[in-house]
Design an enzyme around this catalytic site. Structure first.
Site, short mmCIF file in Angstrom:
data_model
loop_
_atom_site.label_atom_id
_atom_site.label_comp_id
_atom_site.label_asym_id
_atom_site.label_seq_id
_atom_site.Cartn_x
_atom_site.Cartn_y
_atom_site.Cartn_z
N ARG A 1 -18.24 -6.52 57.38
CA ARG A 1 -16.84 -6.09 57.47
C ARG A 1 -16.05 -6.79 56.37
NH1 ARG A 1 -14.54 -3.56 61.73
NH2 ARG A 1 -16.29 -4.16 63.06
N ARG B 1 -9.53 -2.21 52.91
CA ARG B 1 -8.95 -2.28 54.26
C ARG B 1 -8.57 -3.72 54.57
NH1 ARG B 1 -13.05 1.70 57.68
NH2 ARG B 1 -12.88 3.48 56.25
N GLU C 1 -23.12 0.19 63.21
CA GLU C 1 -22.59 1.42 62.63
C GLU C 1 -22.72 1.44 61.11
OE1 GLU C 1 -18.64 3.36 61.10
OE2 GLU C 1 -18.32 1.87 62.69
N ARG D 1 -23.27 -1.57 53.69
CA ARG D 1 -24.04 -1.73 54.93
C ARG D 1 -25.47 -1.21 54.76
NH1 ARG D 1 -20.30 -1.21 60.36
NH2 ARG D 1 -18.62 -2.61 59.66
#
Length: 425
Positions: free
Chosen positions: A276, A261, A348, A389
């Site tokens: 991220r 991404r 998250e 994560r």
């Protein structure tokens, strides 16, 4: 894509629901496009009928030996007008299709109103955060220069990448294998392996294109191919343009892939560490189900992701996303957020979503009922889990004062029996 029948029946009601997502539907534009569509469709049908009648008359006149020259001139003029009407109708259909493709899925009635993640609704909390007898470090301070190497990754690729070494790399692999085995052996998923490069049709089918083109890594301009942002894209598109037998449902797939991404919309957010990144790995669960079963399937799928966190004894909470935080294609999403001691907050780690028939309409993914009727499938997906994560959560929650990290009992067999790792190369 929304069923256009919903818009035609009550565009104001659709607009009201979309407002929950913060999307403003241009009802006036839709009604103008629809009015023009009806006018051109009626004109085309009238001209077609008129030409058919006159062509029949020409045949009759010719059979009777009459001069058909004037009639041929009339039909020729009708043909030109008909072609012009068909071209105008085709152009209008392109505009209407583009309008529909830009509309997000309707949020489910239970989705709360709200602008962003601060308005999400807590559903449940599992586990209690650990009480440390020392000041816990974040995963970067804990493992940088040992198991995690961001400097070398930046030299090789740029920012927002990581190189893993030694026992940390093995722990990352152990997490992946544990997740796959759990979903296959205990949750009824069938593993699939898919390409990491997809075409534009696949990204359109699941809703990443055209709206989120800036978030994708495009690798071939001519062929319009992209690196996958998530396994959801290739796995769900296995069933694009397919008509399945109802007896095959539900379909449950699990897939481990890297994900790529650009993070174009997250400038300046979570630039430290592994939270991220441009490249990361996920174990993704995808379900294709009968429309009557999709809400139950969402609860089951969310439970499958929760089972991983519970087996790892990682505290987490489940959050119902508000309209403003809900994704383009989702009707309802439950986020799982894991506790990170260094941040003293939940972050998250999985999003579990029901898309209803939104993606299936874009993909033309359907099934045939026992009565022979063709219906759209309902699609769902969720991370089970985001591996990087989860690694961060394990490192931070299981850290020891001496800088080592305890290995969760569920992972020890995948680590050759090790119950602790040292953060060295």
């Amino acid at each position: 894509m929304l069923d256009i029948k919903l818009l035609r029946a009550d565009p104001d009601a659709v607009a009201a629901r979309l407002n929950v997502k913060g999307f403003e539907l241009d009802v006036a534009l839709f009604e103008r496009l629809e009015g023009e569509r009806r006018r051109l469709q009626e004109q085309t049908e009238q001209l077609q009928n008129e030409r058919n009648v006159k062509s029949k008359g020409i045949g009759q006149a010719k059979a009777q030996g009459e001069d058909i020259t004037p009639l041929l001139a009339e039909v020729s003029g009708l043909g030109e007008r008909l072609e012009a009407a068909k071209d105008a109708f085709a152009d209008l259909q392109v505009k209407l299709k583009a309008f529909l493709q830009a509309i997000p899925n309707l949020p489910d009635e239970v989705v709360p109103e709200g602008k962003d993640e601060t308005d999400n609704q807590q559903l449940r909390v599992w586990g209690a955060p650990r009480s440390f007898t020392f000041e816990p470090q974040d995963h970067v301070d804990l493992a940088e220069g040992g198991g995690l190497d961001f400097e070398t990754a930046a030299k090789i690729s740029g920012s927002r990448y990581v190189v893993m070494h030694g026992e940390v790399a093995r722990l990352h692999r152990a997490l992946t294998q544990f997740m796959l085995d759990t979903h296959i052996q205990h949750h009824g998923y069938k593993e699939v392996y898919v390409p990491y490069i997809v075409n534009a049709d696949s990204l359109f089918g699941t809703g990443q294109l055209p709206k989120f083109a800036a978030d994708q890594f495009r690798i071939d301009q001519e062929q319009e191919t992209y690196l996958i942002p998530t396994a959801e894209v290739p796995v769900t598109n296995i069933y694009r343009e397919e008509i399945l037998d109802e007896s095959l449902l539900p379909i449950r797939h699990v897939c481990h892939t890297p994900c790529f991404r650009s993070e174009a919309g997250s400038y300046g957010r979570d630039t430290r560490g592994m939270i991220r990144q441009h490249q990361f790995e996920k174990v993704e669960m995808v379900q294709l189900v009968h429309p009557d079963e999709s809400w139950d399937a969402l609860e089951a799928l969310t439970g499958h992701a929760e089972a991983i966190l519970q087996a790892l004894n990682l505290p987490y909470r489940a959050m119902l996303l508000c309209g403003g935080d809900l994704g383009f294609s989702a009707s309802r999403t439950i986020d799982l957020e894991v506790w990170l001691p260094s941040q003293q907050q939940y972050r998250e780690i999985s999003s579990c979503s029901n898309f209803l028939d939104f993606q299936a309409r874009r993909m033309q993914a359907r099934f045939r009922t026992g009565e022979g009727k063709i219906e759209f499938l309902h699609t769902l997906n969720g991370s089970g889990l985001a591996v990087g994560r989860t690694l961060v959560a394990v490192l931070e929650n299981y850290q020891n004062e001496d800088g080592t990290v305890a290995v969760p009992s569920a992972l020890q067999t995948y680590m050759g029996g090790q119950d602790v790792i040292s953060l060295t190369r």
